[in-house]
Motif scaffolding. Structure first.
Motif, PDB file in Angstrom:
ATOM      1  N   CYS A   1       1.049   4.218  -2.824  1.00  0.00           N
ATOM      2  CA  CYS A   1       0.904   5.651  -2.507  1.00  0.00           C
ATOM      3  C   CYS A   1       2.040   6.452  -3.125  1.00  0.00           C
ATOM      4  CB  CYS A   1       0.862   5.870  -1.001  1.00  0.00           C
ATOM      5  SG  CYS A   1      -0.674   5.313  -0.239  1.00  0.00           S
ATOM      6  N   TYR A   2       3.276   5.938  -3.031  1.00  0.00           N
ATOM      7  CA  TYR A   2       4.404   6.624  -3.659  1.00  0.00           C
ATOM      8  C   TYR A   2       4.166   6.769  -5.156  1.00  0.00           C
ATOM      9  CZ  TYR A   2       6.966   5.451   0.642  1.00  0.00           C
ATOM     10  OH  TYR A   2       7.378   5.306   1.930  1.00  0.00           O
TER      11      TYR A   2
ATOM     12  N   ARG B   1       0.835  -1.216   0.000  1.00  0.00           N
ATOM     13  CA  ARG B   1       0.000   0.000   0.000  1.00  0.00           C
ATOM     14  C   ARG B   1       0.860   1.251   0.000  1.00  0.00           C
ATOM     15  NH1 ARG B   1      -4.509  -2.444   3.676  1.00  0.00           N
ATOM     16  NH2 ARG B   1      -2.701  -3.080   4.709  1.00  0.00           N
ATOM     17  N   GLN B   2       1.914   1.232   0.810  1.00  0.00           N
ATOM     18  CA  GLN B   2       2.825   2.370   0.880  1.00  0.00           C
ATOM     19  C   GLN B   2       3.453   2.629  -0.491  1.00  0.00           C
ATOM     20  OE1 GLN B   2       6.133   1.579   3.467  1.00  0.00           O
ATOM     21  NE2 GLN B   2       6.641   3.730   3.694  1.00  0.00           N
TER      22      GLN B   2
END
Length: 112
Positions: A93-94, A89-90
């Motif tokens: 997002c990036y 998920r991170q």
């Protein structure tokens, strides 16, 4: 107990990639702001400065990246963390916060 400073593994990887890739025309950024304000992330951005990977560039790049036609390659470096749902998920997002403000078409941007 005194807390140990965090090892910045992405900077070490970035320096290694600079040594390999800058001489063949690929820029390497070890600190790259993905939003107009902090936080900064432990990611690397490779930006191809030519219309395609040259044979010399391709031989220095890892599998997958050398086959990519993207001009901008975002690498999420996970040295001490396992790849899990939160890490994915991170990373997404990036991808989103890097692409949207710059209006990069999906074919011009690769995430690894």
């Amino acid at each position: 107990m005194e807390k140990q400073p965090k090892t910045r593994w992405h900077c070490l990887l970035g320096k290694l990639l600079e040594e390999l890739l800058v001489p063949v025309g690929i820029s390497v950024y070890t600190e790259f702001s993905v939003m107009s304000e902090p936080p900064k992330t432990d990611i690397l951005l490779l930006r191809r400065e030519t219309s395609g990977w040259s044979p010399e560039q391709a031989e220095r790049l890892p599998d997958g990246i050398r086959d990519s036609r993207a001009e901008h390659i975002l690498l999420e470096f996970k040295y001490t963390e396992s790849v899990n749902d939160n890490a994915l998920r991170q990373t997404l997002c990036y991808d989103f916060f890097t692409n949207v403000p710059r209006n990069l078409k999906i074919i011009r941007f690769g995430l690894f």
